[in-house]
Design a protein around this motif. Structure first.
Motif, short mmCIF file in Angstrom:
data_model
loop_
_atom_site.label_atom_id
_atom_site.label_comp_id
_atom_site.label_asym_id
_atom_site.label_seq_id
_atom_site.Cartn_x
_atom_site.Cartn_y
_atom_site.Cartn_z
N PHE A 56 0.85 -1.19 0.00
CA PHE A 56 0.00 0.00 0.00
C PHE A 56 0.88 1.24 0.00
O PHE A 56 1.37 1.65 1.06
CB PHE A 56 -0.91 0.00 1.24
CG PHE A 56 -1.81 -1.19 1.31
CD1 PHE A 56 -3.10 -1.14 0.79
CD2 PHE A 56 -1.37 -2.39 1.87
CE1 PHE A 56 -3.93 -2.24 0.82
CE2 PHE A 56 -2.19 -3.50 1.91
CZ PHE A 56 -3.47 -3.43 1.38
N PRO A 57 1.13 1.83 -1.19
CA PRO A 57 1.91 3.08 -1.20
C PRO A 57 1.16 4.11 -0.35
O PRO A 57 -0.08 4.21 -0.43
CB PRO A 57 1.90 3.48 -2.67
CG PRO A 57 1.55 2.25 -3.43
CD PRO A 57 0.69 1.42 -2.53
N HIS A 58 1.90 4.89 0.47
CA HIS A 58 1.24 5.86 1.33
C HIS A 58 0.40 6.84 0.50
O HIS A 58 -0.58 7.37 0.99
CB HIS A 58 2.27 6.62 2.17
CG HIS A 58 2.78 5.82 3.33
ND1 HIS A 58 3.15 6.38 4.52
CD2 HIS A 58 2.98 4.49 3.48
CE1 HIS A 58 3.57 5.42 5.36
NE2 HIS A 58 3.48 4.27 4.73
N SER A 73 -1.98 -2.22 -3.90
CA SER A 73 -1.54 -1.72 -5.18
C SER A 73 -1.45 -2.88 -6.18
O SER A 73 -0.94 -3.95 -5.85
CB SER A 73 -0.15 -1.09 -5.01
OG SER A 73 0.39 -0.82 -6.26
N VAL A 74 -1.96 -2.64 -7.38
CA VAL A 74 -1.85 -3.69 -8.41
C VAL A 74 -0.53 -3.58 -9.14
O VAL A 74 -0.14 -4.46 -9.89
CB VAL A 74 -3.00 -3.62 -9.44
CG1 VAL A 74 -4.28 -4.20 -8.86
CG2 VAL A 74 -3.22 -2.20 -9.90
N VAL A 75 0.16 -2.47 -8.89
CA VAL A 75 1.44 -2.27 -9.58
C VAL A 75 2.54 -2.92 -8.74
O VAL A 75 2.72 -2.59 -7.58
CB VAL A 75 1.75 -0.76 -9.72
CG1 VAL A 75 2.91 -0.54 -10.69
CG2 VAL A 75 0.53 0.01 -10.14
N ASP A 76 3.25 -3.85 -9.33
CA ASP A 76 4.36 -4.47 -8.64
C ASP A 76 5.57 -3.60 -8.89
O ASP A 76 6.27 -3.73 -9.88
CB ASP A 76 4.56 -5.87 -9.22
CG ASP A 76 5.33 -6.72 -8.23
OD1 ASP A 76 5.62 -6.25 -7.13
OD2 ASP A 76 5.65 -7.87 -8.59
N THR A 77 5.76 -2.64 -7.97
CA THR A 77 6.70 -1.56 -8.28
C THR A 77 8.11 -1.81 -7.79
O THR A 77 8.33 -2.63 -6.91
CB THR A 77 6.22 -0.26 -7.61
OG1 THR A 77 6.05 -0.54 -6.24
CG2 THR A 77 4.94 0.25 -8.21
N GLY A 78 9.03 -1.08 -8.35
CA GLY A 78 10.36 -0.95 -7.79
C GLY A 78 11.23 -2.18 -7.92
O GLY A 78 10.85 -3.20 -8.47
N SER A 79 12.43 -2.06 -7.33
CA SER A 79 13.43 -3.11 -7.48
C SER A 79 12.98 -4.38 -6.78
O SER A 79 13.25 -5.48 -7.23
CB SER A 79 14.75 -2.64 -6.89
OG SER A 79 14.56 -2.40 -5.51
#
Ligand code: SAM
Length: 440
Positions: A56-58, A73-79
């Protein structure tokens, strides 16, 4: 001074404030909401709360009404996301769904791993003393809500009250009493407002309390002092707190009681003949209410003896035997037991299918706040066609019958609560003043 979120909450979530994240019915996590411009800690979406129900991005938790439901979040973000896809992250929990976690009981196993990675959700709750008690970092045993709500009304805590509390411990009672006495922040040193004077002799706990009280914007309403109250008493910065309510959660409360008198008193109730410039920590113009909190009856006996010796009256003891009733929906028809295994398996399959359809429908709802997330059960039920049971469109299949049971795992004994009153002293001068103020 910005108002504390515990005392005067904003209508929507804001950056740099405390929020309590509800992961399931009995699982809360306190976080400070942060606004971030750009990637943080490998997450392209900035500061991110990672839970077993997803990330959950803030940014998705900010500027929404308190109580909102937020989807993972549905976006699998970042490294970390990239590493996870390459199989390089081994110890990280795979995000799971909490959609079937509605009847979660304390200590229940984590939800099953879901096929859809980001189907979990959380609720963003505004901080209250009750939620803080359920989520605070424990440094000691704490006083729980059923006990402190009873204690606060028995010691007459209300807006404007001046409470002495020792020891501060993990600050559970402190937060509840701060809300009870709050009637505004003092504007100057002479502006007398409701206040909690909290004492803690354990240095690291005292330091942590100081930081927490400041972070929660409760300074001004709560003042924490680092002291052994049995030795040093309750005067703060050379001044009397003028307390009219006291709560002692100490291993030996009787050792501190002689400091809580109107005249300088030595241990075992003997008046000190040479008070010097001694100052009483109590309000001299009002009766004072006390509660001591002790787990053993031997401690109670010693406290009661000392209270009697020191002139306290109306002494009694209470034990809160708290029971929580779990009200829930039982599946309609669950009482008709299947006659054989084949029938039982058939029933279970029907049950499973309905549960899956129910959650699928729930997840497809657009969710931005708590009210929007409410689903129309009848509407969903009307779309069902279930040949096996012939219960097409029956919403009671989703809702079930209301049943309740007692949760046995709730502790029955916390501590014994000893209450007493120290009546205000009355003399000829007080009588004369009262006659002027309230003539008969
Ligand atoms: N009521 C607290 C709460 O709700 O979080 C928990 C209090 S904890 C059980 C007791 C605390 O009293 C401990 O942190 C301990 O260090 C402190 N303490 C014990 N004796 C003390 C004394 N003589 N003076 C000040 N603090 C004391």
């Amino acid at each position: 001074h910005a108002p504390s979120p515990f005392l005067a909450p904003s209508p929507k979530t804001q950056p740099n404030t405390l929020a309590i994240i509800s992961l399931s019915k009995d699982n809360f996590q306190p976080i400070t909401l942060q606004q971030s411009a750009g990637a943080v800690d490998g997450y392209a979406e900035g500061v991110t709360l990672n839970t077993r129900f997803g990330s959950f991005p803030h940014s998705t938790l900010l500027d929404i009404p308190w109580g909102s439901q937020v989807r993972a979040s549905v976006v699998d973000t970042g490294s970390r996301g990239r590493k996870r896809r390459r199989g390089e992250v081994e110890d990280e929990e795979t995000p799971t769904s909490n959609a079937d976690d509605g009847n979660d009981t304390p200590g229940s196993a984590p939800a099953k791993k879901a096929i859809v990675a980001a189907s979990g959700f959380v609720y963003v709750l505004r901080p209250t003393p009750e939620l803080w008690t359920s989520s605070l970092p424990h440094r000691t045993q704490v006083v729980y809500t059923p006990d402190y709500s009873y204690v606060l009304q028995r010691i007459r805590a209300r807006p404007g009250s001046r409470i002495i509390e020792a020891g501060a411990g993990s600050g559970s009672f402190t937060h509840a009493s701060a809300r009870a006495v709050y009637n505004g922040y003092p504007k100057s040193d002479t502006d007398v407002k409701g206040k909690v004077f909290s004492f803690e002799f354990h240095e690291p706990r005292f330091q942590k309390m100081q930081v927490e009280i400041k972070d929660h914007l409760l300074d001004g309403v709560v003042q924490v002092t680092h002291r052994d109250v049995c030795d040093g008493g309750f005067i703060v910065d050379g001044k009397s707190p003028k307390a009219n309510a006291i709560f002692l959660d100490l291993p030996a409360p009787w050792e501190a009681l002689h400091h809580l008198s109107r005249r300088k008193t030595l241990k075992e109730g003997k008046l000190d003949e040479n008070p010097g410039d001694w100052v009483s920590p109590l309000d001299l113009d009002q009766s004072v209410y006390i509660c001591t909190f002790s787990p053993c009856i031997e401690q109670v006996t010693r406290t009661v003896t000392e209270l009697r010796t020191l002139g306290w009256t109306d002494i009694d003891m209470v034990e809160i035997a708290h029971r929580r009733l779990n009200i829930m929906r039982d599946r309609a028809g669950a009482s008709t037991a299947p006659t054989d295994v084949t029938e039982a398996v058939k029933k279970l399959k029907v049950d499973l299918k309905r549960t899956q359809e129910f959650h699928k429908a729930q997840i497809s709802q657009p969710v931005s706040d708590a009210s929007e997330s409410k689903m129309d059960v009848d509407e969903i039920a009307s779309t069902w066609t279930d040949k096996e049971s012939g219960k097409n469109g029956d919403p009671s299949w989703i809702q079930g019958n209301v049943v309740h049971r007692t949760e046995n795992d709730v502790k029955t004994h916390t501590s014994y609560l000893v209450f007493a009153i120290l009546p205000r002293e009355w003399d000829d001068a007080a009588e004369e003043a009262a006659m002027v103020k309230w003539p008969c």
